[in-house]
Design an enzyme around this catalytic site. Sequence first.
Site, short mmCIF file in Angstrom:
data_model
loop_
_atom_site.label_atom_id
_atom_site.label_comp_id
_atom_site.label_asym_id
_atom_site.label_seq_id
_atom_site.Cartn_x
_atom_site.Cartn_y
_atom_site.Cartn_z
N HIS A 1 -4.30 -8.01 8.43
CA HIS A 1 -4.09 -6.77 7.67
C HIS A 1 -5.38 -5.97 7.64
CE1 HIS A 1 -2.10 -4.30 4.60
NE2 HIS A 1 -3.30 -4.16 4.09
N ASP B 1 4.21 -2.46 -6.27
CA ASP B 1 3.12 -1.84 -5.50
C ASP B 1 3.53 -0.48 -4.95
OD1 ASP B 1 0.43 -1.93 -4.19
OD2 ASP B 1 1.68 -1.76 -2.41
N ARG C 1 -1.21 5.96 -7.74
CA ARG C 1 -2.66 5.96 -7.53
C ARG C 1 -3.08 7.07 -6.56
NH1 ARG C 1 -3.57 0.49 -5.14
NH2 ARG C 1 -5.71 1.21 -4.85
N SER D 1 -3.18 -4.90 -4.80
CA SER D 1 -2.15 -4.25 -3.99
C SER D 1 -1.97 -4.98 -2.66
CB SER D 1 -2.56 -2.78 -3.75
OG SER D 1 -1.84 -2.20 -2.71
N LYS E 1 1.12 -8.14 -1.54
CA LYS E 1 2.02 -8.00 -0.38
C LYS E 1 1.80 -9.14 0.61
CE LYS E 1 0.58 -3.77 -0.09
NZ LYS E 1 0.23 -2.37 0.07
N1 URA Z 1 -3.88 -0.53 1.27
C1 URA Z 1 -3.02 -1.05 0.35
O1 URA Z 1 -2.02 -1.67 0.71
N2 URA Z 1 -3.29 -0.89 -0.95
C2 URA Z 1 -4.38 -0.22 -1.39
O2 URA Z 1 -4.57 -0.11 -2.58
C3 URA Z 1 -5.26 0.33 -0.43
C4 URA Z 1 -5.00 0.14 0.90
#
Ligand code: URA
Length: 433
Positions: free
Chosen positions: A82, A161, A168, A183, A187
């Site tokens: 990621h 999220d 946000r 966040s 995931k």
């Molecule tokens: N990527 C994400 O999934 N969440 C964030 O807060 C910032 C980047």
Amino acid sequence: MRIQDIIAAKRDCRELTNGEISRIVMDYAAGEVPDYQMSAFLMAAYINGMSFAETSAMTQAMIDSGEVLDLSSISKTKVDKHSTGGVGDKTTLVVIPVMASCGLAVPKMSGRGLGFTGGTLDKLESIPGFNMALSPDQFVKQVNDIGAAIAGQTHDIVPADKKIYALRDVTATVESIPLIAASIMSKKIACSSDIILLDVKVGSGAFMHDLPRARELARTMIAIGTNLGRKVGTAITDMNQPLGRAVGNALEVAEAIDTLKGDGPADFRHLCVELSAIILYMAAQCKSLDEGRAIASGSLDNGSALKKFAEIISSQDGNPAVIDDYTLLPQAKYKYDVVSERSGFVSEVDCALIGRAACMLGAGRERKEDSIDPAVGIITNKKLGDRVENGEALAELYSNDESKTSEVASAVCKAYTIGDVSIVPPLIHELTY
Ligand code: URA
């Protein structure tokens, strides 16, 4: 416990309990806390920070807001990679087929781009027919059949999220280490891989602008994942210029395919090989990083990763003929050169501005609901440290709207600083695995 008391506690720097954090996150996900209260909470968390216990509780509450992917029927080691978000970052398109061609299982859930950062979902959807909307059963079956699947995150995975990130984005609370960590890790944990490699971007085109903050984000995410029983590695990598040359969905797919053919820009290939090597090492597929590098390079040079990418495209209803014929990808109508107004060396690139310029062309979205144009984008001809002559093309714009070109061209021109010395920053700052 009233929501305003939880907000007040965060405002006054009192540490919240797990129950308080769970209450505000779960109730917001359920629509019982309004945006204005969640916005106030997020701003208080942004300004005052969150302890590790609070960040872990926030991660857990976000996971608990939805389903956790059941990958128990996949027997191979499951790996995930990621990126925290960058400009021209198409590494997933290369690293996933490399990993799968090396025998690992890669169940990859991806997101869309937002603001100046791109998203894998948007990139892959520029391949005609490519279907990212796999059901959980289809997703698992494909991973078992061919080793990898790349799908859009379903609505029932970490729904909190989706709502919180959108909020946000419009309340200036994205660049917070605990909020980003919660966040991303919620995931990653909900997607159930055994091994997670996080590419933490640092620089002018990243959420983290300096190494100490990037390190803190990396450390926080490792600690969250480790506490939840995952093997987590991090690579802190440079985002002071776009990765590779292409910024924009179809353009990035073509560049990723070039790289899968053993070609492609040197910096991009280098990062893909490094990330792949770390994952191979963490998954015990090699005894050293050097051996991992040799395996990953081999899979790019001998065509096995490219073959795997073609299998993924076919399995997800896309047209694999794009691999040999890039004209099957969406094509922009107009191409313009952005020329340098002086001679010298590229000494600085405002990477976020390049990302925003690509957005202005239509390659990305300012707001979640915006639609994108897969054909458009920017090819950067010049990288940091490169020599450039007055009048030489710094970049090429690919556009479908002539009226935007001069504004975008001047933004791209402004993004480049041409100086007198050639300085090339390191691409990879730190690895933890
Ligand atoms: N990527 C994400 O999934 N969440 C964030 O807060 C910032 C980047």
